[in-house]
Design a protein around this motif. Structure first.
Motif, short mmCIF file in Angstrom:
data_model
loop_
_atom_site.label_atom_id
_atom_site.label_comp_id
_atom_site.label_asym_id
_atom_site.label_seq_id
_atom_site.Cartn_x
_atom_site.Cartn_y
_atom_site.Cartn_z
N VAL A 62 0.97 -1.79 3.22
CA VAL A 62 -0.15 -1.75 2.23
C VAL A 62 0.16 -0.48 1.23
O VAL A 62 -0.33 -0.44 0.04
CB VAL A 62 -1.52 -1.70 2.87
N THR A 63 0.77 0.38 1.91
CA THR A 63 1.00 1.64 0.74
C THR A 63 1.60 1.31 -0.50
O THR A 63 1.22 1.84 -1.45
CB THR A 63 1.78 2.77 1.45
N ARG A 64 2.68 0.18 -0.59
CA ARG A 64 3.29 0.21 -1.79
C ARG A 64 2.19 -0.75 -2.64
O ARG A 64 2.24 -0.31 -3.82
CB ARG A 64 4.31 -0.93 -1.42
N PHE A 65 1.17 -1.36 -2.15
CA PHE A 65 0.33 -2.04 -3.13
C PHE A 65 -0.67 -1.11 -3.66
O PHE A 65 -0.96 -1.01 -4.79
CB PHE A 65 -0.46 -3.00 -2.11
N GLN A 66 -1.17 0.06 -2.80
CA GLN A 66 -1.79 0.98 -3.45
C GLN A 66 -1.20 2.00 -4.41
O GLN A 66 -1.77 2.25 -5.23
CB GLN A 66 -2.31 2.15 -2.16
N LEU A 67 0.06 2.09 -4.11
CA LEU A 67 1.03 3.06 -5.15
C LEU A 67 1.08 2.35 -6.26
O LEU A 67 0.81 2.86 -7.47
CB LEU A 67 2.24 3.14 -4.22
N ASN A 68 1.38 1.04 -6.09
CA ASN A 68 1.65 0.36 -7.49
C ASN A 68 0.25 0.50 -8.47
O ASN A 68 0.40 0.52 -9.72
CB ASN A 68 2.18 -1.02 -7.41
N ARG A 69 -0.70 0.13 -7.85
CA ARG A 69 -2.07 0.32 -8.61
C ARG A 69 -2.35 1.65 -9.07
O ARG A 69 -2.95 1.58 -10.15
CB ARG A 69 -3.08 -0.08 -7.41
N ALA A 70 -2.15 2.75 -8.27
CA ALA A 70 -2.43 3.85 -9.04
C ALA A 70 -1.21 4.28 -10.01
O ALA A 70 -1.63 4.78 -11.03
CB ALA A 70 -2.08 4.86 -7.69
N LEU A 71 -0.17 3.77 -9.88
CA LEU A 71 0.80 3.87 -11.12
C LEU A 71 0.42 3.15 -12.31
O LEU A 71 0.74 3.63 -13.37
CB LEU A 71 2.21 3.33 -10.52
N ALA A 72 -0.33 2.29 -12.02
CA ALA A 72 -0.93 1.16 -13.52
C ALA A 72 -1.80 1.82 -14.10
O ALA A 72 -2.49 1.25 -14.83
CB ALA A 72 -0.98 -0.12 -12.84
N ASN A 73 -2.79 2.84 -13.41
CA ASN A 73 -4.02 3.53 -13.77
C ASN A 73 -3.85 4.69 -13.84
O ASN A 73 -4.00 5.38 -12.70
CB ASN A 73 -5.02 3.00 -12.82
N ARG A 78 -4.21 10.29 -11.49
CA ARG A 78 -4.44 11.69 -11.60
C ARG A 78 -5.22 12.03 -10.46
O ARG A 78 -5.46 13.19 -10.03
CB ARG A 78 -5.21 11.99 -13.04
N ALA A 79 -6.39 11.13 -10.16
CA ALA A 79 -7.16 11.36 -9.03
C ALA A 79 -6.40 11.65 -7.52
O ALA A 79 -6.82 12.36 -6.74
CB ALA A 79 -8.37 10.31 -8.75
N VAL A 80 -5.55 10.84 -7.46
CA VAL A 80 -4.67 10.74 -6.24
C VAL A 80 -3.97 11.99 -6.21
O VAL A 80 -4.02 12.61 -5.02
CB VAL A 80 -3.67 9.70 -6.17
N LEU A 81 -3.53 12.51 -6.84
CA LEU A 81 -2.75 13.76 -7.43
C LEU A 81 -3.70 14.96 -6.90
O LEU A 81 -3.31 15.76 -6.30
CB LEU A 81 -1.91 13.84 -8.66
N ALA A 82 -4.69 15.01 -7.52
CA ALA A 82 -5.91 16.06 -7.49
C ALA A 82 -6.34 16.16 -6.10
O ALA A 82 -6.37 17.15 -5.43
CB ALA A 82 -6.92 15.58 -8.36
N GLU A 83 -6.54 15.07 -5.22
CA GLU A 83 -6.89 15.06 -3.94
C GLU A 83 -5.86 15.47 -2.96
O GLU A 83 -6.21 16.16 -2.12
CB GLU A 83 -7.24 13.55 -3.72
N SER A 122 5.35 12.80 -16.81
CA SER A 122 4.33 11.77 -16.71
C SER A 122 3.61 11.94 -15.33
O SER A 122 4.03 12.27 -14.35
CB SER A 122 4.97 10.45 -16.86
N CYS A 123 2.34 11.25 -15.32
CA CYS A 123 1.62 11.12 -14.00
C CYS A 123 2.24 10.23 -13.13
O CYS A 123 2.39 10.51 -12.03
CB CYS A 123 0.31 10.61 -14.34
N THR A 124 2.83 9.25 -13.66
CA THR A 124 3.67 8.53 -12.59
C THR A 124 5.01 8.69 -12.18
O THR A 124 5.15 8.84 -10.91
CB THR A 124 4.30 6.85 -13.51
N THR A 125 5.70 9.74 -12.79
CA THR A 125 6.79 10.13 -12.09
C THR A 125 6.46 11.53 -11.24
O THR A 125 6.98 11.58 -10.19
CB THR A 125 7.72 11.12 -13.32
#
Length: 249
Positions: A62-73, A78-83, A122-125
Motif C-alpha cells: 500500500v505504501t506505493r499507493f500512498q506515495l503516489n497520492r502524496a507526489l500528486a498533491n 509538504r505535510a508528509v515531509l514536515a511530519e 521540488s517537493c516530489t524529489t
C-alpha cells in the motif's frame, strides 16, 4: 545490474502494483470503505490506502499507493515531509519558461537522519529522496558499515539545461531543468569516514557493497537511476530521477 536481477525487480514491482490494486478493490467493495474510513478502524495505517503516507511506517504494497497520492498533491507532500522532520523550507514556484522551472519549490537542508548542503529542489524529489534515505541508505549503513550516514553529498538538483549524453548534448531537456532529479556523489558517515563514488565504487569491501546496495535500493523510490556503471558521465554520481518509465543502471 544483471538482466536476471532487473527482470526480478520488474516482476516484484508489477506484483506489488497488482496486489495494491487488488487490496484496494477488495477493501473498498461492500463494507470495506466503512471499515477503512472509520476513525477506530483495526487496519494499520500502513495497510490502509485511505490513510496518508508516513515516512517512518513499514513499507507494504500500500505504501506505493500512498506515495503516489502524496507526489500528486503538493500540500500533502509538504505535510508528509514536515511530519517526518525533514527541513524543506517553502519557496515560491520558479517559472522560467516552458522548459525550466520548479513546481513545489523549496530549500532542502536536512532529511530524517542526515543533513544535506542546502539545495533548491521540488517537493516530489525531496519526498522520494526522503524515502530512500530512511528505508535504504540508513539501514544499509547500519548493517554493512556499523554506523549512520550523517550527510548526503550532492552536486545539485535544478539546472536549466538540455540533456547530456556520451555523444554530446541532446535536443531533449534534462529532468534537472525542472528539479525532478538530484545527483548524489557520496556520503559522510557518523564515524568520520567519507565515501565517494569516484573513489570507492570500484573497490572491494563493505564500503563498495554499501554504495551498490543504496544504488540498487534507489530504484525502488526513483523511476530512473543512473550510476557509475552506466557511462563515463556518471562515474562520480548517482542520477536519481522521479519521472520516467523505469530504468536502473
Amino acid at each position: 545490474m544483471s538482466k536476471r536481477s532487473g527482470r526480478r525487480r520488474f516482476l516484484l514491482s508489477a506484483a506489488s502494483f497488482v496486489f495494491s490494486i487488488a487490496v484496494v478493490a477488495i477493501l473498498l467493495g461492500g463494507g470495506g470503505w466503512w471499515l477503512l474510513a472509520h476513525p477506530e478502524t483495526p487496519v494499520p495505517p500502513h495497510w490502509n490506502p485511505l490513510r496518508e503516507l508516513k515516512v517512518n511506517a513499514p513499507v507494504t504494497p500500500v505504501t506505493r499507493f500512498q506515495l503516489n497520492r502524496a507526489l500528486a498533491n503538493e500540500g500533502q507532500c509538504r505535510a508528509v515531509l514536515a511530519e517526518a522532520g525533514v527541513n524543506f523550507e517553502a519557496m515560491e514556484d520558479l517559472v522560467v519558461d516552458e522548459n525550466c522551472g520548479i513546481a513545489g519549490r523549496g530549500r532542502l537542508s536536512a532529511l530524517v537522519a542526515s543533513k544535506v548542503e542546502a539545495v533548491e529542489t521540488s517537493c516530489t524529489t525531496t519526498l522520494r529522496l526522503t524515502m530512500w534515505e530512511h528505508h535504504v541508505v540508513q539501514p544499509a549503513a547500519q548493517s554493512l558499515l556499523g554506523t549512520q550516514v550523517s550527510r548526503l553529498r550532492h552536486v545539485g538538483s535544478y539546472n536549466c539545461r538540455q540533456m547530456r549524453t556520451a555523444q554530446g548534448k541532446s535536443s531533449g531537456w534534462s529532468s534537472h531543468a525542472t528539479a525532478d532529479s538530484i545527483d548524489i556523489v557520496g556520503v559522510q558517515l557518523a564515524d568520520g569516514r567519507s565515501l565517494t563514488l569516484l573513489s570507492d565504487w570500484g573497490t572491494e569491501g563493505p564500503e563498495a557493497l554499501f554504495l551498490r546496495e543504496i544504488w540498487q535500493g534507489a530504484c525502488d523510490w526513483f523511476r530512473v537511476v543512473l550510476g557509475p556503471d552506466f557511462n563515463r558521465l556518471h562515474a562520480d554520481h548517482f542520477h536519481l530521477q522521479g519521472p520516467g518509465w523505469g530504468y536502473c543502471r
